[in-house]
Design a protein around this motif. Structure first.
Motif: not given
Length: 394
Positions: A50-54, A98-102, A104-112
């Motif tokens: 979860l920390g990596w999602v943040f 997002s359907a997977s953890y990976e 989810l991470l990519a979506a948050r990165l590009f949102t940022g």
């Protein structure tokens, strides 16, 4: 593009559009924290995952701020802002789908990336459209949208508007796409950009040359220290309060008050600066930050914690507003968005450092009082840097 072909719009409309974008940015910045428990359950994430999602969203903010400002100076504030808003809107929606953890991470990165690119352009635009006497207030009106959006995100969590954690990302995705259409129709490009001619090729010289090097370093230092404290509070304050025995509901209320304080602090700081009392704004912001940190660590009564939370938000967010209002004044129009973007990016380093520093200190057994005492020197460094920068800006 010739000036005759540029749609006219009042400065108020430009500032209003920038303010709305800032609200959406603030909403998304705190959305993950609001829905973290439900999101973790959906993807079966432990604390480290979860920390990596943040972190993914915060990591995206850094290059977004650098390249967003640079692109805006080369190709126009309007075009790049619209692209940034569409980018963070689309990937906020993809966060929900997002359907997977990976994914989810990519979506948050590009949102940022999109959010990071938008903020320096919002600051540059609002500074450029306002009259000299209201320039700082224009920046403060725009920037106060960020804590207001954070308060809206906190309220969604407080009142549980929807049982589905994806709801906040539907809002954070669809709304920017709608606002992007309004930006296309109603937002003129910056007059300063239109009139400046060809952009500079060597922006690094422009930021550090012609006597601006020391001012740039002072700005970066104060931004780094201030955002280290701000994001330490945003990420850790609810957890620390709960550990002190504050209920989850009261902790959420304090989080809302923190953001409301941030709105009030930005407006007060901007008004003081436009009245020629910028040094008073700096003194109030950073002395107030000292007092708020001490109160959060020592006050026992709930009402006192409410007041300390609001004061902490007013001073931390208001202090950052002072720096964002000063940044456009340091640089000429040709590199203004680049200069603001660089300052935002350095501040983002602080936003990533703050939560990590707090985690290490708490793991070492510092406790809440020890943590707040340990970061006090950063308040002094930020205040001294901002005051020195003011002295050079006269």
């Amino acid at each position: 593009m010739h000036a005759a072909n540029v749609p006219t719009a009042s400065p108020l409309r430009t500032i209003l559009l920038c303010f709305i974008v800032a609200i959406l940015e603030g909403l998304d910045l705190q959305a993950v924290g609001v829905v973290a428990p439900a999101m973790a359950a959906t993807f079966q994430l432990d604390s480290a995952a979860l920390g990596w999602v943040f972190s993914a969203g915060l990591i995206g903010l850094l290059p977004g701020a650098v390249f967003g400002g640079w692109l805006a100076d080369r190709f126009g504030r309007k075009k790049v802002l619209i692209g940034a808003v569409i980018l963070f809107g689309l990937f906020s929606l993809l966060t929900a789908y997002s359907a997977s953890y990976e994914q989810l991470l990519a979506a948050r990165l590009f949102t940022g990336l999109g959010m990071g690119a938008a903020l320096p352009i919002l600051i540059a635009l609002s500074s450029e459209v306002a009259s000299v006497g209201l320039r700082n207030m224009a920046v403060s009106l725009t920037y106060c949208g960020v804590p207001l959006g954070g308060a809206i995100a906190a309220l969604i969590g407080l009142f549980s508007v929807s049982g589905d954690w994806r709801f906040v990302f539907y809002v954070g995705g669809v709304a920017p796409l709608l606002i992007a259409v309004l930006l296309m129709l109603w937002l003129p490009d910056s007059r300063a950009y239109r009139d400046q001619g060809l952009p500079l090729r060597d922006t690094s010289q422009a930021l550090m040359g012609q006597g601006r090097g020391f001012s740039t370093l002072l700005l970066w230092c104060s931004c780094f220290c201030t955002l280290t404290i701000l994001y330490m509070l945003l990420n850790w304050l609810p957890t620390l309060l709960i550990e002190r025995g504050v209920s989850h509901l009261d902790s959420s209320v304090i989080q809302v008050l923190f953001n409301i304080g941030g709105v009030l602090g930005t407006l007060l700081a901007g008004r003081l600066m436009d009245k020629g009392r910028a040094l008073m704004a700096v003194v109030l912001a950073y002395l107030g930050m000292f007092a708020a940190l001490a109160a959060l660590g020592m006050v026992e009564q709930l009402q006192g914690l409410y007041m300390a939370g609001m004061l902490a938000g007013a001073c931390a967010v208001g202090g950052q507003l002072i720096l964002y209002a000063l940044a456009p004044r340091i640089y000429p129009a040709k590199v203004r968005a680049t200069g603001v973007g660089a300052a935002v990016a350095v501040g983002r380093l602080g936003s990533m450092s703050g939560p990590m520093l707090a985690g290490k200190l708490l793991a070492a057994g510092a406790g809440m009082s020890g943590l707040l005492l340990a970061v006090s020197p950063l308040v002094a460094i930020a205040a001294l840097s901002a005051a020195t920068l003011l002295g050079r800006d006269k």
